[in-house]
Design an enzyme around this catalytic site. Sequence first.
Site, mmCIF file in Angstrom:
data_model
loop_
_atom_site.group_PDB
_atom_site.id
_atom_site.type_symbol
_atom_site.label_atom_id
_atom_site.label_comp_id
_atom_site.label_asym_id
_atom_site.label_seq_id
_atom_site.Cartn_x
_atom_site.Cartn_y
_atom_site.Cartn_z
ATOM 1 N N GLN A 1 10.829 -22.812 42.063
ATOM 2 C CA GLN A 1 11.114 -21.828 41.003
ATOM 3 C C GLN A 1 11.989 -22.401 39.887
ATOM 4 N N GLU B 1 19.255 -34.842 7.083
ATOM 5 C CA GLU B 1 18.666 -33.736 6.305
ATOM 6 C C GLU B 1 19.497 -32.463 6.455
ATOM 7 N N SER C 1 9.891 -40.175 10.333
ATOM 8 C CA SER C 1 10.914 -40.383 9.300
ATOM 9 C C SER C 1 10.361 -41.207 8.153
ATOM 10 N N CYS D 1 14.232 -31.922 -3.060
ATOM 11 C CA CYS D 1 13.450 -32.863 -2.242
ATOM 12 C C CYS D 1 13.700 -32.572 -0.761
ATOM 13 N N ARG E 1 12.787 -31.151 4.880
ATOM 14 C CA ARG E 1 13.232 -30.299 6.002
ATOM 15 C C ARG E 1 12.066 -29.473 6.537
HETATM 16 P P1 TGC Z 1 25.703 -25.734 -4.149
HETATM 17 O O1 TGC Z 1 26.774 -25.389 -5.135
HETATM 18 O O2 TGC Z 1 25.357 -24.741 -3.089
HETATM 19 O O3 TGC Z 1 24.363 -26.109 -4.909
HETATM 20 C C1 TGC Z 1 24.335 -27.006 -6.003
HETATM 21 C C2 TGC Z 1 23.058 -26.738 -6.770
HETATM 22 O O4 TGC Z 1 21.918 -27.010 -5.931
HETATM 23 C C3 TGC Z 1 21.131 -25.810 -5.771
HETATM 24 N N1 TGC Z 1 20.654 -25.816 -4.388
HETATM 25 C C4 TGC Z 1 19.410 -26.120 -4.043
HETATM 26 N N2 TGC Z 1 18.334 -26.427 -4.795
HETATM 27 C C5 TGC Z 1 17.186 -26.693 -4.152
HETATM 28 N N3 TGC Z 1 17.090 -26.702 -2.798
HETATM 29 C C6 TGC Z 1 18.148 -26.411 -2.017
HETATM 30 N N4 TGC Z 1 18.038 -26.460 -0.676
HETATM 31 C C7 TGC Z 1 19.385 -26.089 -2.633
HETATM 32 N N5 TGC Z 1 20.622 -25.776 -2.180
HETATM 33 C C8 TGC Z 1 21.390 -25.612 -3.267
HETATM 34 C C9 TGC Z 1 22.072 -24.675 -6.089
HETATM 35 O O5 TGC Z 1 21.381 -23.537 -6.504
HETATM 36 C C10 TGC Z 1 22.912 -25.280 -7.183
HETATM 37 O O6 TGC Z 1 22.153 -25.263 -8.387
HETATM 38 P P2 TGC Z 1 22.869 -25.051 -9.819
HETATM 39 O O7 TGC Z 1 21.744 -25.060 -10.785
HETATM 40 O O8 TGC Z 1 23.574 -23.743 -9.698
HETATM 41 O O9 TGC Z 1 23.811 -26.224 -9.964
HETATM 42 O O10 TGC Z 1 26.096 -27.135 -3.514
HETATM 43 P P3 TGC Z 1 27.276 -27.537 -2.538
HETATM 44 O O11 TGC Z 1 27.922 -28.741 -3.120
HETATM 45 O O12 TGC Z 1 28.127 -26.363 -2.183
HETATM 46 O O13 TGC Z 1 26.488 -28.014 -1.229
HETATM 47 C C11 TGC Z 1 25.716 -27.148 -0.494
HETATM 48 C C12 TGC Z 1 25.210 -27.828 0.805
HETATM 49 C C13 TGC Z 1 26.356 -28.206 1.714
HETATM 50 C C14 TGC Z 1 24.346 -26.810 1.511
HETATM 51 C C15 TGC Z 1 24.366 -29.056 0.454
HETATM 52 O O14 TGC Z 1 25.035 -29.989 -0.245
HETATM 53 C C16 TGC Z 1 23.703 -29.686 1.663
HETATM 54 O O15 TGC Z 1 22.581 -29.330 1.972
HETATM 55 N N6 TGC Z 1 24.364 -30.680 2.373
HETATM 56 C C17 TGC Z 1 23.690 -31.446 3.404
HETATM 57 C C18 TGC Z 1 23.395 -32.824 2.864
HETATM 58 C C19 TGC Z 1 22.080 -33.343 3.314
HETATM 59 O O16 TGC Z 1 21.199 -32.628 3.798
HETATM 60 N N7 TGC Z 1 21.868 -34.634 3.136
HETATM 61 C C20 TGC Z 1 20.619 -35.224 3.463
HETATM 62 C C21 TGC Z 1 20.543 -36.650 2.964
HETATM 63 S S1 TGC Z 1 18.891 -37.274 2.949
HETATM 64 C C22 TGC Z 1 18.505 -37.515 4.555
HETATM 65 O O17 TGC Z 1 19.192 -37.181 5.462
HETATM 66 C C23 TGC Z 1 17.197 -38.144 4.771
HETATM 67 S S2 TGC Z 1 16.801 -38.438 6.419
HETATM 68 C C24 TGC Z 1 15.242 -38.931 6.146
HETATM 69 C C25 TGC Z 1 14.442 -39.226 7.364
HETATM 70 O O18 TGC Z 1 14.632 -40.331 7.905
HETATM 71 O O19 TGC Z 1 13.575 -38.381 7.700
HETATM 72 P P1 FAD Z 2 29.731 -35.685 7.959
HETATM 73 O O1 FAD Z 2 29.308 -34.999 6.710
HETATM 74 O O2 FAD Z 2 30.948 -36.528 7.934
HETATM 75 O O3 FAD Z 2 29.862 -34.602 9.107
HETATM 76 C C1 FAD Z 2 30.571 -34.855 10.327
HETATM 77 C C2 FAD Z 2 30.629 -33.550 11.120
HETATM 78 O O4 FAD Z 2 31.372 -32.573 10.356
HETATM 79 C C3 FAD Z 2 29.259 -32.942 11.367
HETATM 80 O O5 FAD Z 2 29.227 -32.376 12.642
HETATM 81 C C4 FAD Z 2 29.150 -31.846 10.321
HETATM 82 O O6 FAD Z 2 28.296 -30.777 10.730
HETATM 83 C C5 FAD Z 2 30.584 -31.382 10.232
HETATM 84 N N1 FAD Z 2 30.898 -30.740 8.950
HETATM 85 C C6 FAD Z 2 30.849 -31.301 7.707
HETATM 86 N N2 FAD Z 2 31.155 -30.397 6.792
HETATM 87 C C7 FAD Z 2 31.401 -29.232 7.431
HETATM 88 C C8 FAD Z 2 31.743 -27.909 7.024
HETATM 89 N N3 FAD Z 2 31.866 -27.582 5.731
HETATM 90 N N4 FAD Z 2 31.913 -26.978 7.971
HETATM 91 C C9 FAD Z 2 31.740 -27.267 9.286
HETATM 92 N N5 FAD Z 2 31.424 -28.499 9.741
HETATM 93 C C10 FAD Z 2 31.237 -29.464 8.810
HETATM 94 N N6 FAD Z 2 20.772 -40.030 4.082
HETATM 95 C C11 FAD Z 2 20.081 -40.339 2.945
HETATM 96 O O7 FAD Z 2 20.544 -40.084 1.829
HETATM 97 N N7 FAD Z 2 18.857 -40.948 3.018
HETATM 98 C C12 FAD Z 2 18.273 -41.274 4.205
HETATM 99 O O8 FAD Z 2 17.151 -41.803 4.236
HETATM 100 C C13 FAD Z 2 18.990 -40.988 5.410
HETATM 101 N N8 FAD Z 2 18.479 -41.370 6.609
HETATM 102 C C14 FAD Z 2 19.256 -41.235 7.738
HETATM 103 C C15 FAD Z 2 18.822 -41.806 8.939
HETATM 104 C C16 FAD Z 2 19.619 -41.720 10.075
HETATM 105 C C17 FAD Z 2 19.180 -42.376 11.339
HETATM 106 C C18 FAD Z 2 20.834 -40.993 10.026
HETATM 107 C C19 FAD Z 2 21.686 -40.856 11.259
HETATM 108 C C20 FAD Z 2 21.271 -40.437 8.857
HETATM 109 C C21 FAD Z 2 20.486 -40.564 7.681
HETATM 110 N N9 FAD Z 2 20.949 -40.082 6.444
HETATM 111 C C22 FAD Z 2 20.261 -40.348 5.294
HETATM 112 C C23 FAD Z 2 22.290 -39.504 6.339
HETATM 113 C C24 FAD Z 2 22.398 -38.082 6.843
HETATM 114 O O9 FAD Z 2 21.809 -37.175 5.954
HETATM 115 C C25 FAD Z 2 23.885 -37.775 7.082
HETATM 116 O O10 FAD Z 2 24.268 -38.515 8.230
HETATM 117 C C26 FAD Z 2 24.147 -36.308 7.261
HETATM 118 O O11 FAD Z 2 23.896 -35.577 6.070
HETATM 119 C C27 FAD Z 2 25.589 -36.032 7.730
HETATM 120 O O12 FAD Z 2 26.519 -36.733 6.971
HETATM 121 P P2 FAD Z 2 27.660 -37.615 7.710
HETATM 122 O O13 FAD Z 2 26.972 -38.491 8.694
HETATM 123 O O14 FAD Z 2 28.463 -38.248 6.655
HETATM 124 O O15 FAD Z 2 28.501 -36.565 8.519
#
Ligand code: TGC
Ligand code: FAD
Length: 392
Positions: A287, A371, A98, A246, A251
């Site tokens: 098995q 992610e 991470s 990013c 991912r």
């Molecule tokens: P949507 O309307 O689909 O898209 C908005 C704009 O973004 C573009 N787009 C992308 N561009 C690049 N890469 C992708 N994977 C893209 N997906 C969408 C899209 O074309 C659009 O562009 P434009 O020019 O038309 O505006 O957006 P939405 O609001 O409906 O959301 C889509 C959804 C749910 C798939 C997205 O928001 C999502 O992936 N949600 C999950 C959030 C997430 O992954 N959070 C991660 C936080 S960081 C983290 O967890 C770090 S952990 C680090 C570690 O410790 O390793």
């Molecule tokens: P929620 O979005 O509240 O989701 C709760 C549940 O609802 C999930 O099961 C989800 O799948 C479900 N759900 C949500 N929407 C829908 C839908 N439309 N349809 C069906 N089911 C749905 N974020 C950063 O920005 N930077 C970081 O460095 C980072 N590091 C992290 C490190 C750790 C240890 C953890 C646990 C998280 C980290 N995150 C970071 C945040 C992480 O990306 C979020 O926890 C994740 O995106 C989910 O968001 P949430 O926890 O708010 O869950």
Amino acid sequence: MSQDLFQAPDYYQLDDLLTDEHKLVRDAAREWVKREVSPIIEDYAQKAEFPTQIIKGLAEIGAFGPYIPEEYGGAGLDQISYGLIMQEIERGDSGVRSTASVQSSLVMYPIWKYGNEAQCQKYLPKLASGEFMGCFGLTEPDHGSNPSGMVTNFKDKGDHYLLNGAKMWISNAPFADIAVVWAKDESGRIHGLVVERGMEGFTTPTTHNKWSLRASATGELIFDNVKVPKENLLPKKSGLGAPLGCLDSARFGIAWGAIGAAMDCYDTALRYSKERMQFGKPIGAFQLQQKKLAEMITEITKAQLLAWRLGVLRNEGKATSAQISMAKRNNVDMALKITREARQMLGGMGITGEYSIMRHMMNLESVITYEGTHDIHLLITGLDVTGLNAFK
Ligand code: TGC
Ligand code: FAD
């Protein structure tokens, strides 16, 4: 933890698909993990502390910016080398991976892709060497899966921006020198800003009581009227697509990293099954235990092929976000299932810190959530194949 006897499974001779450089990079990371991570990681996970002494070594094996050009201090490697490094690090611990993922794909990548030359020169070499550590603030208390709803915002105050809001669940936050923060401008458009530790009104409280990723530091980012210099805005891309771009890179690394955790659990269970005697036989002769091992190696092999092909597509600039999403979901789910099966194969010993399996299992509960959760990735594939958007 017992001595690290890890032997990597390669059931389909995937090494034949790798170049000499890939193997060199992978073997260096593998040896480093055996030497520097395996002996200490269980203690750090138990203490819920990130082992900061490994930062220099992570930089030396190219884990910080593997694909960032050498002119900015990166390793200048291809995407498969990046994946292999993540695989080896996560073989040691998902929390350490991470830290490397965040530094490379969530901090260096946006500065490199969306920043100007001055920002690249200022930050990238120090991030590559580990002199600076970074974090990435997208998730908010009320906006996780749906980052477009974020409320963190900044206002133009003439000679600076004024930033307010909060991010939570941020990996590396408690010790990061800089944060790449996603916030809305006055028109509601999302931009990336580099916020530096020491800016007045910026704090990073630690998140406690995690049962998962205990060797990774997680925290919040709080912005209380933080004055951010205008030159800290990343100028080349705005909108939600910028942070999501990013995430594509991170991912991809996770899709490879999860294979490492799965390989470690399979290897441990395989060795244990040949040594542990019950009913006068090694348990591996039963098995039911063989079924578990056969399924594990099959799933690992499929995941390895998926990751390798995705790496080729990324190298050719052809991988889609949806393809990356599928690999992240599949490989993390595969790894988590393997940890559960492998844990059972070790009986009571499987729940102890003598073996890495339970730590991997707990870690992967975060990996399957961050992610993009498993469900969000299912919906991304669903949208891709049907053209029908379940999010809107
Ligand atoms: P949507 O309307 O689909 O898209 C908005 C704009 O973004 C573009 N787009 C992308 N561009 C690049 N890469 C992708 N994977 C893209 N997906 C969408 C899209 O074309 C659009 O562009 P434009 O020019 O038309 O505006 O957006 P939405 O609001 O409906 O959301 C889509 C959804 C749910 C798939 C997205 O928001 C999502 O992936 N949600 C999950 C959030 C997430 O992954 N959070 C991660 C936080 S960081 C983290 O967890 C770090 S952990 C680090 C570690 O410790 O390793
Ligand atoms: P929620 O979005 O509240 O989701 C709760 C549940 O609802 C999930 O099961 C989800 O799948 C479900 N759900 C949500 N929407 C829908 C839908 N439309 N349809 C069906 N089911 C749905 N974020 C950063 O920005 N930077 C970081 O460095 C980072 N590091 C992290 C490190 C750790 C240890 C953890 C646990 C998280 C980290 N995150 C970071 C945040 C992480 O990306 C979020 O926890 C994740 O995106 C989910 O968001 P949430 O926890 O708010 O869950």
